[in-house]
Design a protein around this motif. Structure first.
Motif, mmCIF file in Angstrom:
data_model
loop_
_atom_site.group_PDB
_atom_site.id
_atom_site.type_symbol
_atom_site.label_atom_id
_atom_site.label_comp_id
_atom_site.label_asym_id
_atom_site.label_seq_id
_atom_site.Cartn_x
_atom_site.Cartn_y
_atom_site.Cartn_z
ATOM 1 N N MET A 74 89.261 86.492 18.066
ATOM 2 C CA MET A 74 88.996 87.399 19.157
ATOM 3 C C MET A 74 88.867 86.588 20.458
ATOM 4 S SD MET A 74 86.177 90.374 19.453
ATOM 5 C CE MET A 74 84.673 89.542 19.853
ATOM 6 N N LYS A 75 89.492 87.074 21.502
ATOM 7 C CA LYS A 75 89.455 86.414 22.810
ATOM 8 C C LYS A 75 88.157 86.773 23.518
ATOM 9 C CE LYS A 75 93.727 85.103 22.151
ATOM 10 N NZ LYS A 75 94.153 83.768 21.940
ATOM 11 N N THR A 76 87.374 85.747 23.858
ATOM 12 C CA THR A 76 86.062 85.976 24.453
ATOM 13 C C THR A 76 85.866 85.240 25.773
ATOM 14 O OG1 THR A 76 85.157 84.149 23.187
ATOM 15 C CG2 THR A 76 84.965 86.337 22.204
ATOM 16 N N ILE A 77 86.808 84.358 26.123
ATOM 17 C CA ILE A 77 86.675 83.505 27.309
ATOM 18 C C ILE A 77 87.939 83.615 28.155
ATOM 19 C CG2 ILE A 77 86.419 81.116 28.090
ATOM 20 C CD1 ILE A 77 84.909 80.600 25.453
ATOM 21 N N ARG A 78 87.769 83.586 29.481
ATOM 22 C CA ARG A 78 88.915 83.656 30.397
ATOM 23 C C ARG A 78 88.920 82.403 31.272
ATOM 24 N NH1 ARG A 78 88.227 88.550 32.518
ATOM 25 N NH2 ARG A 78 89.769 89.439 31.149
ATOM 26 N N VAL A 79 90.120 81.879 31.531
ATOM 27 C CA VAL A 79 90.275 80.759 32.456
ATOM 28 C C VAL A 79 90.133 81.330 33.863
ATOM 29 C CG1 VAL A 79 91.809 78.956 33.307
ATOM 30 C CG2 VAL A 79 91.792 79.516 30.869
ATOM 31 N N LYS A 80 89.080 80.919 34.547
ATOM 32 C CA LYS A 80 88.801 81.459 35.884
ATOM 33 C C LYS A 80 89.522 80.684 36.972
ATOM 34 C CE LYS A 80 84.969 83.167 38.585
ATOM 35 N NZ LYS A 80 83.509 83.322 38.646
ATOM 36 N N ASN A 81 89.577 79.342 36.830
ATOM 37 C CA ASN A 81 90.253 78.533 37.842
ATOM 38 C C ASN A 81 90.609 77.175 37.265
ATOM 39 O OD1 ASN A 81 91.359 77.997 40.317
ATOM 40 N ND2 ASN A 81 89.560 78.645 41.446
ATOM 41 N N ILE A 82 91.589 76.531 37.895
ATOM 42 C CA ILE A 82 92.041 75.201 37.479
ATOM 43 C C ILE A 82 92.243 74.351 38.722
ATOM 44 C CG2 ILE A 82 93.878 73.881 36.332
ATOM 45 C CD1 ILE A 82 94.493 76.427 34.692
ATOM 46 N N TRP A 83 91.727 73.123 38.689
ATOM 47 C CA TRP A 83 91.964 72.142 39.740
ATOM 48 C C TRP A 83 92.646 70.936 39.113
ATOM 49 C CZ3 TRP A 83 87.466 74.896 39.298
ATOM 50 C CH2 TRP A 83 87.070 75.647 40.413
ATOM 51 N N THR A 95 80.522 90.095 30.427
ATOM 52 C CA THR A 95 79.632 89.597 31.483
ATOM 53 C C THR A 95 78.172 89.507 31.052
ATOM 54 O OG1 THR A 95 79.449 91.822 32.409
ATOM 55 C CG2 THR A 95 81.122 90.363 33.359
ATOM 56 N N THR A 96 77.824 90.058 29.893
ATOM 57 C CA THR A 96 76.454 89.910 29.406
ATOM 58 C C THR A 96 76.264 88.572 28.688
ATOM 59 O OG1 THR A 96 76.912 91.009 27.292
ATOM 60 C CG2 THR A 96 76.195 92.397 29.145
ATOM 61 N N ARG A 97 77.345 87.881 28.431
ATOM 62 C CA ARG A 97 77.298 86.581 27.757
ATOM 63 C C ARG A 97 77.306 85.473 28.812
ATOM 64 N NH1 ARG A 97 82.194 83.941 24.271
ATOM 65 N NH2 ARG A 97 81.039 82.111 23.606
ATOM 66 N N THR A 98 76.629 84.368 28.527
ATOM 67 C CA THR A 98 76.684 83.205 29.415
ATOM 68 C C THR A 98 77.178 82.000 28.614
ATOM 69 O OG1 THR A 98 74.395 82.612 28.968
ATOM 70 C CG2 THR A 98 74.802 84.004 30.888
ATOM 71 N N LEU A 99 77.810 81.086 29.313
ATOM 72 C CA LEU A 99 78.283 79.856 28.696
ATOM 73 C C LEU A 99 77.327 78.726 29.071
ATOM 74 C CD1 LEU A 99 82.101 80.096 29.529
ATOM 75 C CD2 LEU A 99 80.956 80.761 27.418
#
Length: 83
Positions: free
Chosen positions: A1-10, A27-31
């Motif tokens: 199951m997909k639970t994480i999204r790539v927000k940005n890359i530098w 959004t209720t989950r934190t990393l």
């Protein structure tokens, strides 16, 4: 199951380091750590907006990880945002 999204890359100027910011889809989950540094052949071929499973993230080998504070504090001056 997909639970994480790539927000940005530098990427750094020489192109041998990727810094990747991840965010939970729920959004209720934190990393614990959301900013990951990868070098050379260890850089995953992820794109901004890509959804990942926890297993896909854990299968990578970053050399540094931490909780992001701000772009100014965490992203070196020799890095640029990938388009």
């Amino acid at each position: 199951m997909k639970t994480i999204r790539v927000k940005n890359i530098w990427l750094n100027d020489s192109g041998d380091v990727s810094i990747i910011l991840l965010a939970p889809i729920d959004t209720t989950r934190t990393l614990r750590n959301d900013l990951f540094w990868y070098s050379g052949d260890e850089c995953p071929d992820w794109q901004r907006g890509q959804e990942l499973s926890d297993k896909e993230v854990l299968a990578t080998h970053c050399y540094k990880r931490r909780k992001m504070q701000s772009v100014e504090d965490d992203i070196p001056d020799d890095c640029y945002m990938a388009l």
